[in-house]
Design a protein around this motif. Structure first.
Motif, PDB file in Angstrom:
ATOM      1  N   PRO A 220      41.614  79.919  79.378  1.00  0.00           N
ATOM      2  CA  PRO A 220      41.773  78.621  80.059  1.00  0.00           C
ATOM      3  C   PRO A 220      42.524  77.594  79.214  1.00  0.00           C
ATOM      4  N   LEU A 221      42.301  77.602  77.892  1.00  0.00           N
ATOM      5  CA  LEU A 221      42.996  76.669  77.012  1.00  0.00           C
ATOM      6  C   LEU A 221      44.476  77.023  76.915  1.00  0.00           C
ATOM      7  N   ILE A 222      44.768  78.339  76.835  1.00  0.00           N
ATOM      8  CA  ILE A 222      46.164  78.783  76.800  1.00  0.00           C
ATOM      9  C   ILE A 222      46.851  78.442  78.110  1.00  0.00           C
ATOM     10  N   ASN A 223      46.146  78.651  79.230  1.00  0.00           N
ATOM     11  CA  ASN A 223      46.701  78.294  80.540  1.00  0.00           C
ATOM     12  C   ASN A 223      47.118  76.833  80.582  1.00  0.00           C
ATOM     13  N   ASP A 224      46.244  75.976  80.077  1.00  0.00           N
ATOM     14  CA  ASP A 224      46.511  74.543  80.099  1.00  0.00           C
ATOM     15  C   ASP A 224      47.696  74.180  79.208  1.00  0.00           C
ATOM     16  N   LEU A 225      47.744  74.769  78.020  1.00  0.00           N
ATOM     17  CA  LEU A 225      48.851  74.501  77.104  1.00  0.00           C
ATOM     18  C   LEU A 225      50.186  74.938  77.700  1.00  0.00           C
ATOM     19  N   VAL A 226      50.209  76.185  78.206  1.00  0.00           N
ATOM     20  CA  VAL A 226      51.456  76.723  78.754  1.00  0.00           C
ATOM     21  C   VAL A 226      51.861  75.957  80.011  1.00  0.00           C
ATOM     22  N   SER A 227      50.898  75.567  80.831  1.00  0.00           N
ATOM     23  CA  SER A 227      51.206  74.806  82.049  1.00  0.00           C
ATOM     24  C   SER A 227      51.844  73.464  81.696  1.00  0.00           C
ATOM     25  N   THR A 228      51.313  72.805  80.655  1.00  0.00           N
ATOM     26  CA  THR A 228      51.876  71.531  80.219  1.00  0.00           C
ATOM     27  C   THR A 228      53.318  71.705  79.755  1.00  0.00           C
ATOM     28  N   ALA A 229      53.546  72.754  78.951  1.00  0.00           N
ATOM     29  CA  ALA A 229      54.895  73.015  78.449  1.00  0.00           C
ATOM     30  C   ALA A 229      55.843  73.371  79.583  1.00  0.00           C
ATOM     31  N   PHE A 230      55.401  74.222  80.499  1.00  0.00           N
ATOM     32  CA  PHE A 230      56.270  74.687  81.578  1.00  0.00           C
ATOM     33  C   PHE A 230      56.571  73.580  82.579  1.00  0.00           C
ATOM     34  N   THR A 231      55.653  72.637  82.747  1.00  0.00           N
ATOM     35  CA  THR A 231      55.931  71.521  83.652  1.00  0.00           C
ATOM     36  C   THR A 231      57.155  70.752  83.170  1.00  0.00           C
ATOM     37  N   LYS A 232      57.230  70.500  81.876  1.00  0.00           N
ATOM     38  CA  LYS A 232      58.403  69.800  81.331  1.00  0.00           C
ATOM     39  C   LYS A 232      59.650  70.673  81.406  1.00  0.00           C
ATOM     40  N   ILE A 233      59.508  71.950  81.028  1.00  0.00           N
ATOM     41  CA  ILE A 233      60.655  72.862  81.013  1.00  0.00           C
ATOM     42  C   ILE A 233      61.229  73.038  82.404  1.00  0.00           C
ATOM     43  N   MET A 234      60.372  73.216  83.406  1.00  0.00           N
ATOM     44  CA  MET A 234      60.844  73.412  84.776  1.00  0.00           C
ATOM     45  C   MET A 234      61.499  72.149  85.327  1.00  0.00           C
ATOM     46  N   ASN A 235      60.948  70.982  84.983  1.00  0.00           N
ATOM     47  CA  ASN A 235      61.574  69.739  85.433  1.00  0.00           C
ATOM     48  C   ASN A 235      62.931  69.527  84.772  1.00  0.00           C
ATOM     49  N   ASP A 236      63.035  69.893  83.496  1.00  0.00           N
ATOM     50  CA  ASP A 236      64.314  69.752  82.805  1.00  0.00           C
ATOM     51  C   ASP A 236      65.390  70.636  83.422  1.00  0.00           C
ATOM     52  N   ASN A 237      65.003  71.820  83.928  1.00  0.00           N
ATOM     53  CA  ASN A 237      65.983  72.793  84.398  1.00  0.00           C
ATOM     54  C   ASN A 237      66.117  72.872  85.914  1.00  0.00           C
ATOM     55  N   PHE A 238      65.054  72.540  86.658  1.00  0.00           N
ATOM     56  CA  PHE A 238      65.081  72.778  88.099  1.00  0.00           C
ATOM     57  C   PHE A 238      64.777  71.552  88.951  1.00  0.00           C
ATOM     58  N   GLN A 239      64.630  70.381  88.322  1.00  0.00           N
ATOM     59  CA  GLN A 239      64.320  69.166  89.079  1.00  0.00           C
ATOM     60  C   GLN A 239      65.349  68.909  90.181  1.00  0.00           C
ATOM     61  N   ASN A 240      66.620  69.114  89.871  1.00  0.00           N
ATOM     62  CA  ASN A 240      67.690  68.849  90.837  1.00  0.00           C
ATOM     63  C   ASN A 240      68.347  70.133  91.341  1.00  0.00           C
ATOM     64  N   PHE A 241      67.626  71.238  91.293  1.00  0.00           N
ATOM     65  CA  PHE A 241      68.180  72.510  91.754  1.00  0.00           C
ATOM     66  C   PHE A 241      68.463  72.434  93.256  1.00  0.00           C
ATOM     67  N   PRO A 242      69.682  72.779  93.707  1.00  0.00           N
ATOM     68  CA  PRO A 242      70.076  72.644  95.120  1.00  0.00           C
ATOM     69  C   PRO A 242      69.499  73.756  95.994  1.00  0.00           C
ATOM     70  N   LEU A 243      68.203  73.734  96.195  1.00  0.00           N
ATOM     71  CA  LEU A 243      67.516  74.818  96.915  1.00  0.00           C
ATOM     72  C   LEU A 243      68.047  74.972  98.338  1.00  0.00           C
ATOM     73  N   GLU A 244      68.265  73.857  99.035  1.00  0.00           N
ATOM     74  CA  GLU A 244      68.733  73.918 100.428  1.00  0.00           C
ATOM     75  C   GLU A 244      70.160  74.451 100.525  1.00  0.00           C
ATOM     76  N   GLN A 245      70.943  74.261  99.477  1.00  0.00           N
ATOM     77  CA  GLN A 245      72.297  74.814  99.489  1.00  0.00           C
ATOM     78  C   GLN A 245      72.317  76.304  99.241  1.00  0.00           C
ATOM     79  N   ILE A 246      71.401  76.762  98.376  1.00  0.00           N
ATOM     80  CA  ILE A 246      71.331  78.189  98.069  1.00  0.00           C
ATOM     81  C   ILE A 246      70.763  78.967  99.239  1.00  0.00           C
TER      82      ILE A 246
END
Length: 249
Positions: A220-246
């Motif tokens: 559970p602690l690892i889940n929380d740590l990785v989730s926190t890290a991935f939330t930032k990483i995913m926002n940095d890379n996919f926040q403006n991803f053109p899903l409707e265009q793809i």
């Protein structure tokens, strides 16, 4: 003549390296019963680009991932601490396989399960707090190896309003990671006993010899740590991803 040849070679190299995701996922139709499997297979076919990223779509390198800082705080009857992980890297995505993918566009939800034959993380740590009433304060390096590792990631984008009460067009992504299984774990924590090498070597042996009970407690602690890290990483890379265009259809 040579200039023309060099320019032609350079242009051909660029075109060859680029990926048109609209064509790559062209067979995936949102209303089709096979949509989820089609996207899953398409993402697996993109694994050669996980290291380089897809700059045309604002996606940086996914292998390794990098997080400058990840903070975790806990406060309960047994322990009270603040853990800061710095310069965290995670490698293994390019050899991972997505085995399940589910997309619910109406509810802004994507969920996928991945298997990692070999997943490695490392970085620096700082921890301050108390454990069972005893103060703890330490810092050092750490590394974590996970083998035949399985995790499920859930990504959501909940509607949010700004200060004027208007809905934000692209609210931030929220990521939750849930560890499913790992057949083997190797965890090494530097300066675990304040530099006392004999004690640290003994603790290292205990951690890696009897990791399975500890893994259940730490998951559970690892889940929380990785989730926190991935939330930032995913926002940095996919926040403006053109899903409707793809996926227009």
């Amino acid at each position: 003549m040579w200039n023309i040849a060099i320019i032609s070679f350079w242009v051909i190299g660029i075109v060859k390296c680029q990926v048109d995701l609209r064509r790559h996922f062209g067979y995936c139709r949102k209303n089709s019963s096979n949509f989820d499997n089609c996207v899953k297979d398409g993402i697996n076919n993109l694994r050669p680009y996980f290291k380089s990223g897809l700059r045309d779509y604002g996606i940086g390198s996914l292998d390794p991932f990098y997080a400058q800082e990840v903070v975790q705080k806990r406060d309960n009857a047994l322990f009270n601490y603040k853990l800061v992980l710095r310069n965290v890297t995670e490698a293994g995505w390019s050899i991972s396989e997505m085995t399940r993918f589910r997309c619910d566009l109406k509810n802004n939800l994507i969920q996928y399960t991945q298997t990692f034959p070999d997943k490695k993380l490392n970085g620096l740590y700082e921890i301050d707090g108390s454990f069972m009433g005893r103060p703890i304060s330490n810092q050092g390096s750490w590394s974590l190896g996970l083998y035949d590792f399985v995790q499920t990631t859930t990504i959501t984008r909940k509607p949010q309003k700004d200060g004027r009460g208007k809905y934000i067009s692209k609210p931030p992504l929220k990521v939750k990671v849930n560890i499913q299984n790992s057949k083997k774990l190797e965890l090494h924590i530097g300066h675990l006993a304040g530099g006392r090498r004999i004690v640290e070597n003994m603790l290292d042996w205990i951690i890696n010899s009897a990791w399975q009970p500890g893994f259940v407690i730490l998951s559970p602690l690892i889940n929380d740590l990785v989730s926190t890290a991935f939330t930032k990483i995913m926002n940095d890379n996919f926040q403006n991803f053109p899903l409707e265009q793809i996926f227009p259809y």
